[in-house]
Motif scaffolding. Structure first.
Motif, PDB file in Angstrom:
ATOM      1  N   MET A   1       2.909 -38.279  15.614  1.00  0.00           N
ATOM      2  CA  MET A   1       3.613 -37.706  14.487  1.00  0.00           C
ATOM      3  C   MET A   1       4.897 -38.487  14.223  1.00  0.00           C
ATOM      4  O   MET A   1       5.579 -38.917  15.138  1.00  0.00           O
ATOM      5  CB  MET A   1       3.964 -36.238  14.753  1.00  0.00           C
ATOM      6  CG  MET A   1       2.754 -35.328  14.781  1.00  0.00           C
ATOM      7  SD  MET A   1       3.276 -33.617  14.881  1.00  0.00           S
ATOM      8  CE  MET A   1       1.666 -32.845  14.883  1.00  0.00           C
ATOM      9  N   ASN A   2       5.237 -38.582  12.948  1.00  0.00           N
ATOM     10  CA  ASN A   2       6.445 -39.294  12.558  1.00  0.00           C
ATOM     11  C   ASN A   2       7.446 -38.304  12.004  1.00  0.00           C
ATOM     12  O   ASN A   2       7.298 -37.802  10.899  1.00  0.00           O
ATOM     13  CB  ASN A   2       6.111 -40.355  11.505  1.00  0.00           C
ATOM     14  CG  ASN A   2       7.328 -41.165  11.126  1.00  0.00           C
ATOM     15  OD1 ASN A   2       8.424 -40.935  11.632  1.00  0.00           O
ATOM     16  ND2 ASN A   2       7.134 -42.120  10.234  1.00  0.00           N
ATOM     17  N   GLY A   3       8.469 -37.984  12.777  1.00  0.00           N
ATOM     18  CA  GLY A   3       9.444 -37.007  12.357  1.00  0.00           C
ATOM     19  C   GLY A   3      10.327 -37.475  11.215  1.00  0.00           C
ATOM     20  O   GLY A   3      11.046 -36.684  10.631  1.00  0.00           O
ATOM     21  N   CYS A   4      10.307 -38.758  10.893  1.00  0.00           N
ATOM     22  CA  CYS A   4      11.188 -39.282   9.855  1.00  0.00           C
ATOM     23  C   CYS A   4      10.859 -38.703   8.480  1.00  0.00           C
ATOM     24  O   CYS A   4      11.708 -38.676   7.596  1.00  0.00           O
ATOM     25  CB  CYS A   4      11.100 -40.807   9.808  1.00  0.00           C
ATOM     26  SG  CYS A   4      11.666 -41.612  11.321  1.00  0.00           S
ATOM     27  N   ASN A   5       9.627 -38.270   8.266  1.00  0.00           N
ATOM     28  CA  ASN A   5       9.212 -37.805   6.952  1.00  0.00           C
ATOM     29  C   ASN A   5       9.491 -36.325   6.724  1.00  0.00           C
ATOM     30  O   ASN A   5       9.314 -35.828   5.616  1.00  0.00           O
ATOM     31  CB  ASN A   5       7.715 -38.058   6.754  1.00  0.00           C
ATOM     32  CG  ASN A   5       7.383 -39.541   6.739  1.00  0.00           C
ATOM     33  OD1 ASN A   5       8.181 -40.344   6.265  1.00  0.00           O
ATOM     34  ND2 ASN A   5       6.231 -39.888   7.271  1.00  0.00           N
ATOM     35  N   TYR A   6       9.901 -35.594   7.744  1.00  0.00           N
ATOM     36  CA  TYR A   6      10.051 -34.147   7.646  1.00  0.00           C
ATOM     37  C   TYR A   6      11.434 -33.715   8.107  1.00  0.00           C
ATOM     38  O   TYR A   6      11.958 -34.225   9.103  1.00  0.00           O
ATOM     39  CB  TYR A   6       8.994 -33.446   8.487  1.00  0.00           C
ATOM     40  CG  TYR A   6       7.579 -33.735   8.039  1.00  0.00           C
ATOM     41  CD1 TYR A   6       7.013 -33.040   6.979  1.00  0.00           C
ATOM     42  CD2 TYR A   6       6.816 -34.717   8.672  1.00  0.00           C
ATOM     43  CE1 TYR A   6       5.724 -33.313   6.557  1.00  0.00           C
ATOM     44  CE2 TYR A   6       5.523 -34.999   8.258  1.00  0.00           C
ATOM     45  CZ  TYR A   6       4.983 -34.286   7.195  1.00  0.00           C
ATOM     46  OH  TYR A   6       3.704 -34.561   6.772  1.00  0.00           O
ATOM     47  N   ALA A   7      11.992 -32.743   7.384  1.00  0.00           N
ATOM     48  CA  ALA A   7      13.249 -32.149   7.822  1.00  0.00           C
ATOM     49  C   ALA A   7      13.033 -31.324   9.084  1.00  0.00           C
ATOM     50  O   ALA A   7      13.939 -31.159   9.890  1.00  0.00           O
ATOM     51  CB  ALA A   7      13.839 -31.283   6.704  1.00  0.00           C
ATOM     52  N   GLY A   8      11.819 -30.792   9.218  1.00  0.00           N
ATOM     53  CA  GLY A   8      11.464 -30.049  10.417  1.00  0.00           C
ATOM     54  C   GLY A   8       9.964 -30.000  10.572  1.00  0.00           C
ATOM     55  O   GLY A   8       9.234 -29.891   9.574  1.00  0.00           O
ATOM     56  N   GLU A   9       9.479 -30.097  11.799  1.00  0.00           N
ATOM     57  CA  GLU A   9       8.039 -30.024  12.034  1.00  0.00           C
ATOM     58  C   GLU A   9       7.773 -29.588  13.466  1.00  0.00           C
ATOM     59  O   GLU A   9       8.601 -29.771  14.361  1.00  0.00           O
ATOM     60  CB  GLU A   9       7.365 -31.365  11.774  1.00  0.00           C
ATOM     61  CG  GLU A   9       7.795 -32.479  12.687  1.00  0.00           C
ATOM     62  CD  GLU A   9       7.004 -33.765  12.456  1.00  0.00           C
ATOM     63  OE1 GLU A   9       5.791 -33.686  12.204  1.00  0.00           O
ATOM     64  OE2 GLU A   9       7.617 -34.849  12.547  1.00  0.00           O
TER      65      GLU A   9
END
Length: 277
Positions: free
Chosen positions: A1-9
């Motif tokens: 998963m790439n956290g850069c694309n989401y404010a929260g996940e």
């Protein structure tokens, strides 16, 4: 998963070990976390709270939830509180994606508090859910029009709710709801018909039948609440209930009544009580 694309996940995988369901894998990033395993009742059903670390969703933010239940696992996943979506003035939507996968024999109750849409909010919610023919899903969510200084209804700009549900990789439900209060009157016949808030309950299970739907209609009528509702049997494997009301509490009562009846019938469980403060 790439956290850069989401404010929260977050992503959690749950599996059955002995008589209990436990987290076998978890990941979270940004403005969202998931609680440790909590047992709320005598049945000790594993329960997980989605914890928002911010004060609400702001323009352009994207969030992603991912829940995976392995064979015969059972769990409850719920939000900690209502989700607030604030104004979007630059043309960027606030978005939330939810992916759910249930392996055979698993049971998931996925209970979302209301999403509150404030003035000029733009919100898109996308659900992709995959089950087997022996899985059970009880899913609920709701949308509430937020307060505005003028007291007017439907001050949010637009809303899109998209849900796709697959059973054994076959599409059984495609629900795509678009509401644009700034472009057309949504208060009249065929839309909200005088109401401003709504909630949805989706149940997928091979044991759902027309007789079950008839009983649910009786129970809803007995509540004598100021609501309007529709309940539809899918071609197979489940039903969708949508409830309209001006009070979120009435929507919650109607959905909870049906939810509790279904959980007793399908999994022999008592009424679900989740206290949130």
């Amino acid at each position: 998963m790439n956290g850069c694309n989401y404010a929260g996940e977050f992503h959690i995988e749950l599996e059955k070990r002995g008589n209990a369901t436990v987290i076998s894998k978890k990941y979270f990033n940004g403005l969202v976390k998931v609680s440790p395993t909590i047992h709320l009742d005598k049945e000790k059903i594993s329960t997980y709270f989605i914890l928002g670390l911010g004060g609400g969703y702001v323009e352009g933010e994207k969030y992603r939830n991912s829940v995976y239940l392995k064979e015969d696992a059972r769990a409850i996943v719920t939000t900690q509180a209502a989700t607030k979506v604030y104004k979007c003035l630059k043309g960027y939507k606030t978005e939330q994606e939810t992916d759910i996968k249930l392996e055979k024999g698993s049971v998931l109750e996925y209970i979302m508090d209301s999403v509150i849409l404030y003035r000029d909010a733009e919100y898109k919610q996308k659900n992709n859910i995959y089950l087997t023919s022996s899985s059970t899903l009880i899913y609920s969510d709701a949308i509430t029009s937020g307060w505005s200084p003028e007291g007017d209804k439907f001050q949010y700009s637009n809303l899109q709710l998209s849900t796709k549900i697959y059973v054994d990789n076959r599409l059984v439900l495609l629900d795509n709801l678009l509401i644009n209060p700034k472009e057309y009157d949504v208060t009249g016949l065929g839309y909200f018909e005088g109401y401003e808030n709504f909630g949805t309950l989706i149940v997928i299970d091979y044991r759902i039948s027309k007789e079950v739907i008839d009983l649910l209609r009786i129970k809803l009528k007995e509540l004598e609440l100021p609501i309007s509702y529709g309940i539809s049997l899918l071609e197979e494997n489940g039903f969708v209930l949508r409830v309209l009301s001006n009070l979120t509490q009435n929507i919650e009562c109607a959905i909870s009544t049906c939810h509790n009846y279904i959980r007793k019938m399908l999994v022999n469980s008592g009424d679900l009580v989740i206290r949130k403060y």
